[in-house]
Design a protein around this motif. Structure first.
Motif, PDB file in Angstrom:
ATOM      1  N   VAL A   6       0.852  -1.193   0.000  1.00  0.00           N
ATOM      2  CA  VAL A   6       0.000   0.000   0.000  1.00  0.00           C
ATOM      3  C   VAL A   6       0.887   1.243   0.000  1.00  0.00           C
ATOM      4  N   VAL A   7       0.658   2.112  -0.975  1.00  0.00           N
ATOM      5  CA  VAL A   7       1.365   3.396  -1.017  1.00  0.00           C
ATOM      6  C   VAL A   7       0.494   4.413  -0.295  1.00  0.00           C
ATOM      7  N   PRO A   8       0.919   4.867   0.876  1.00  0.00           N
ATOM      8  CA  PRO A   8       0.047   5.766   1.652  1.00  0.00           C
ATOM      9  C   PRO A   8      -0.087   7.138   1.003  1.00  0.00           C
ATOM     10  N   VAL A   9      -1.199   7.781   1.277  1.00  0.00           N
ATOM     11  CA  VAL A   9      -1.416   9.158   0.852  1.00  0.00           C
ATOM     12  C   VAL A   9      -0.499  10.058   1.672  1.00  0.00           C
ATOM     13  N   ARG A  10       0.210  10.935   1.005  1.00  0.00           N
ATOM     14  CA  ARG A  10       1.157  11.843   1.661  1.00  0.00           C
ATOM     15  C   ARG A  10       0.394  13.100   2.094  1.00  0.00           C
ATOM     16  N   LEU A  11       0.404  13.365   3.386  1.00  0.00           N
ATOM     17  CA  LEU A  11      -0.420  14.427   3.965  1.00  0.00           C
ATOM     18  C   LEU A  11       0.421  15.435   4.730  1.00  0.00           C
ATOM     19  N   ARG A  54       5.862  18.142  -1.404  1.00  0.00           N
ATOM     20  CA  ARG A  54       4.930  17.837  -2.483  1.00  0.00           C
ATOM     21  C   ARG A  54       3.882  16.806  -2.048  1.00  0.00           C
ATOM     22  N   PRO A  55       3.086  17.109  -1.019  1.00  0.00           N
ATOM     23  CA  PRO A  55       2.096  16.143  -0.515  1.00  0.00           C
ATOM     24  C   PRO A  55       0.941  15.962  -1.496  1.00  0.00           C
ATOM     25  N   ASP A  56       0.179  14.897  -1.277  1.00  0.00           N
ATOM     26  CA  ASP A  56      -1.041  14.671  -2.048  1.00  0.00           C
ATOM     27  C   ASP A  56      -2.186  15.526  -1.517  1.00  0.00           C
ATOM     28  N   VAL A  57      -2.211  15.720  -0.195  1.00  0.00           N
ATOM     29  CA  VAL A  57      -3.317  16.413   0.479  1.00  0.00           C
ATOM     30  C   VAL A  57      -2.742  17.288   1.582  1.00  0.00           C
TER      31      VAL A  57
END
Length: 218
Positions: A6-11, A54-57
């Protein structure tokens, strides 16, 4: 905890309360689907960590010292390819939330939301969805009426398929989930979403979702 495969969402978390940030970090990272890559205590710090990581959220409080959350939102949303930005707020900040909506924030969450709801919201935001806590929606609708987000001839002009897309969009579904639900390609859904926004006279998915919630079933 990191789940295999699982590639976690970067927050990124931006809030001036360090204790709140620590608590949110523990809750959001508990099942391995979200990774808090950086924190910020004010708007200037948010700009710095978003540039660096450079986060996703990014979850952003609106009231912070120095550069506040709204100023930071305005700056980040002007950058090429910004992360999905969601406002993390409390019940007494309706005016701030309405302004964030106009700026183009993609989510509105309350700080006392259940942990599972926060995790789902972050995942949906990363996938391109729009997230509205139902309690915020109920309080925002009267303000949106004053801002002319109301039923109009443009809404009546939606086709049956466009109404289906709007209904799913209003539920926070990203384009991939809408495509799977309706048996369409993501490119086709993207085109439908663009058409729906144009016909409703709104600028983003959250504003379209508010219109749908205001009108209810047609």
């Amino acid at each position: 905890m990191r789940l295999p495969g699982v590639v976690p969402v970067r927050l990124v978390l931006a809030d001036d309360e360090a204790l709140l940030r620590r608590g949110l970090k523990v809750l959001l990272e508990a099942d391995g689907r979200v990774e808090v890559v950086a924190e910020a205590a004010d708007g200037a710090g948010l700009l710095e960590v978003v540039r660096r990581f450079r986060p996703d959220v990014a979850l952003v409080d609106v009231q912070m010292p120095g550069m506040d959350g709204l100023s930071a939102l305005r700056a980040v949303l002007a950058w090429p390819d910004p992360p999905a930005l969601a406002v993390l707020t409390t019940f007494d900040l309706d005016d701030y939330v309405a302004t964030a909506l106009e700026l183009g924030a993609q989510g509105f969450l309350l700080k006392d939301a259940e942990p599972d709801a926060l995790v789902r919201a972050v995942l949906d935001l990363a996938a391109g969805g729009a997230v509205l806590d139902p309690r915020i929606t109920a309080r925002l609708l009267p303000k949106m009426r004053a801002a002319r987000l109301r039923r109009s001839p443009q809404l009546d002009g939606l086709s049956a398929r466009e109404r289906q897309v709007l209904e799913l969009l209003a539920g926070g579904r990203p384009n991939s989930a809408i495509a799977a639900s309706l048996g369409l390609s993501e490119a086709t859904v993207k085109s439908y979403v663009s058409t729906v926004l144009t016909k409703l006279g709104v600028e983003n998915r959250v504003q379209a979702a508010l219109v749908a919630h205001q009108v209810g079933t047609w």
